[in-house]
Scaffold this active site. Structure first.
Site, mmCIF file in Angstrom:
data_model
loop_
_atom_site.group_PDB
_atom_site.id
_atom_site.type_symbol
_atom_site.label_atom_id
_atom_site.label_comp_id
_atom_site.label_asym_id
_atom_site.label_seq_id
_atom_site.Cartn_x
_atom_site.Cartn_y
_atom_site.Cartn_z
ATOM 1 N N LYS A 1 0.839 -1.202 0.000
ATOM 2 C CA LYS A 1 0.000 0.000 0.000
ATOM 3 C C LYS A 1 0.866 1.239 0.000
ATOM 4 O O LYS A 1 1.799 1.361 0.798
ATOM 5 C CB LYS A 1 -0.935 0.004 1.208
ATOM 6 C CG LYS A 1 -1.917 1.192 1.215
ATOM 7 C CD LYS A 1 -1.396 2.356 2.029
ATOM 8 C CE LYS A 1 -2.319 3.579 1.929
ATOM 9 N NZ LYS A 1 -1.840 4.710 2.779
ATOM 10 N N GLY B 1 -0.919 8.456 -2.281
ATOM 11 C CA GLY B 1 -0.762 9.216 -3.517
ATOM 12 C C GLY B 1 0.388 10.199 -3.475
ATOM 13 O O GLY B 1 0.843 10.682 -4.521
ATOM 14 N N GLY C 1 -4.645 11.045 -1.519
ATOM 15 C CA GLY C 1 -5.084 12.239 -0.812
ATOM 16 C C GLY C 1 -4.577 13.548 -1.373
ATOM 17 O O GLY C 1 -5.367 14.482 -1.601
ATOM 18 N N ASP D 1 -5.842 2.306 3.490
ATOM 19 C CA ASP D 1 -5.262 1.305 4.388
ATOM 20 C C ASP D 1 -6.211 0.120 4.539
ATOM 21 O O ASP D 1 -5.798 -1.037 4.509
ATOM 22 C CB ASP D 1 -4.959 1.908 5.761
ATOM 23 C CG ASP D 1 -3.760 2.839 5.744
ATOM 24 O OD1 ASP D 1 -2.796 2.560 5.001
ATOM 25 O OD2 ASP D 1 -3.783 3.856 6.464
ATOM 26 N N LYS E 1 -0.828 5.415 11.280
ATOM 27 C CA LYS E 1 -0.222 4.295 10.558
ATOM 28 C C LYS E 1 -0.184 3.034 11.423
ATOM 29 O O LYS E 1 -0.507 1.934 10.965
ATOM 30 C CB LYS E 1 1.197 4.647 10.116
ATOM 31 C CG LYS E 1 1.304 5.590 8.941
ATOM 32 C CD LYS E 1 2.760 5.794 8.546
ATOM 33 C CE LYS E 1 2.903 6.663 7.297
ATOM 34 N NZ LYS E 1 2.419 8.027 7.505
#
Length: 263
Positions: free
Chosen positions: A9, A12, A44, A161, A216
């Site tokens: 993942k 942007g 984002g 996520d 995160k």
């Protein structure tokens, strides 16, 4: 090493770092010789730039972008269009064979709306793996945006996520959450290699892990518990092979670590 797919993942913001992006795809090309790879992305910064250019309001609640249905043509265009195709273009330049997808393609992910206060924002759960497994069997690189749809066809904006976690569940993959940080750091700015729920709670209480890194680690812990396997937080400039061999980055474990491994 496992031959399970590697699900990566990225946000942007990677598009704003061309050297890191080129390095990431070169690393993907290397690891793809031994393991299938899936790339899941958000976007984002691109969405924020478009909202500003169109003079549209941009609001977040609990870190989630409030997404009126009338904004979805623009958000979908930014994520499933511009960001997705820019990443696919970089993949091509590294001699990879990208397949640009969204969560709804092949019915791979089932989505439903969250609370109405968020608008067209949804939650996701694994759907049908057939399309994705077929693409992986042909040594292609799925590049998946976090745009989904519910069973009425309403387009939904999914947290990237969570989207990556669901894709990892779908294919039984190892999940890597990559950004511009090397991992979780302790109070002395040293990399912590292994963490579990208890050690994370201590780091939160002591104010060591805060703000964006807490977001995160919360996402990684949620994913690790759902996947029942460690999830890595690492830099998109690191070698994927090094991350998978636990030579860099931070692994978030779903089970308690032995006391001797506690930071």
């Amino acid at each position: 090493m496992s031959r399970a797919p590697v699900v990566i993942k990225v946000g942007g913001a990677l598009l704003e770092h061309p050297e890191a992006m080129a390095h990431l795809f070169a690393s993907i090309a290397h690891i793809q010789t031994t393991r299938p790879v899936v790339l899941v992305h958000g976007g984002g910064p691109s969405v924020e730039q478009l909202m500003q250019a169109l003079n549209l309001p941009s609001t977040k609640i609990d870190g989630l972008r409030v997404t009126p249905d009338e904004h979805m043509p623009y958000i979908g265009g930014a994520l499933a269009g511009h960001v997705n195709k820019a990443l696919c273009g970089q993949a091509l330049s590294n001699k990879l064979t990208p397949v640009g997808l969204s969560l709804l393609d092949g019915n791979m992910v089932h989505c439903a709306p969250l609370d109405a206060k968020y608008g067209a924002v949804g939650r996701a759960q694994p759907g049908e793996p057939g399309l994705l497994l077929s693409i992986l069997s042909q040594t292609m690189l799925p590049v998946i945006s976090s745009i989904g749809a519910d069973d009425t066809g309403r387009l939904l904006n999914i947290n990237a996520d969570q989207a990556a976690m669901v894709i990892a569940q779908l294919v039984g993959g190892d999940l890597l959450l990559l950004s511009n940080v090397e991992g979780v750091l302790d109070a002395d700015k040293m990399l912590l290699t292994d963490l579990d729920e208890q050690t994370l709670a201590t780091l939160y209480d002591n104010g060591v892990v805060t703000d964006g890194m807490r977001v995160k680690t919360d996402a990684a812990l949620t994913a690790a518990l759902a996947l029942k396997r460690p999830v890595s937080i690492a830099s998109w400039s690191a070698s994927i092979s090094a991350i998978l061999h636990h030579e860099t980055g931070t692994r978030i474990h779903p089970n308690a670590l032995p006391n001797g491994e506690r930071p």
